[in-house]
Design a protein around this motif. Sequence first.
Motif: not given
Length: 195
Positions: A104-110, A124-133, A135-137
């Motif tokens: 999530q932090r890297q998506v936010q940064a770049f 489909g349950n990895s929380q770090n990917i959930v938060l990155a998605v 953020e990407a949205r």
Amino acid sequence: MNHKSLIQSQIEDSIAVKQQLLPVLLPSIESAGKLLVESLKQNGLLYFCGNGGSSCDASHIAAELVVRYKSGNERKAIPALALNSDQAVLTACSNDYGYEYVFQRQVQAFGKPTDVFVGLTTSGNSQNIVLAVEEARKIGMKVVLFLGGDGGKLKGKADVEIIVPSKITARIQECHILIGHILCSIIEKELFDLD
């Protein structure tokens, strides 16, 4: 010790899952390819990430794009980045904020609206990917997810979801890397007319 039956059953299981990909996933794989190509045509960047084996698959796919997918296909480098590759960022973020925020932090940064976030998670349950998605949205990025089983918490959260019809992690990962290779082929064909 004879392992022939073990070997045969593993190969047969892998083939059986892959045979289900054509009728079930052909449209979503094609849609993902179009989405990635469109981003690259707009000078977008492709961000890949995953955990464990999926982390390796994310790095593998990104490397195929940056370097080249097929031997002999000479072309310019394609902008792709594996978010799980920066040890300093991963360890600092895990220590300071928690492992769930490493992508999530890297998506936010770049991240930019022309970019695509590609997350690989067999459950489909990895929380770090959930938060990155999420953020990407917020940024307006497109999202492609490689999932497995029933899609988990991330089902319904992407522009394109590729859900491998299996609950066995190894079979899902084998299909994810195949799908990643297919996407590399689509990109090389569309951008450089390479087979």
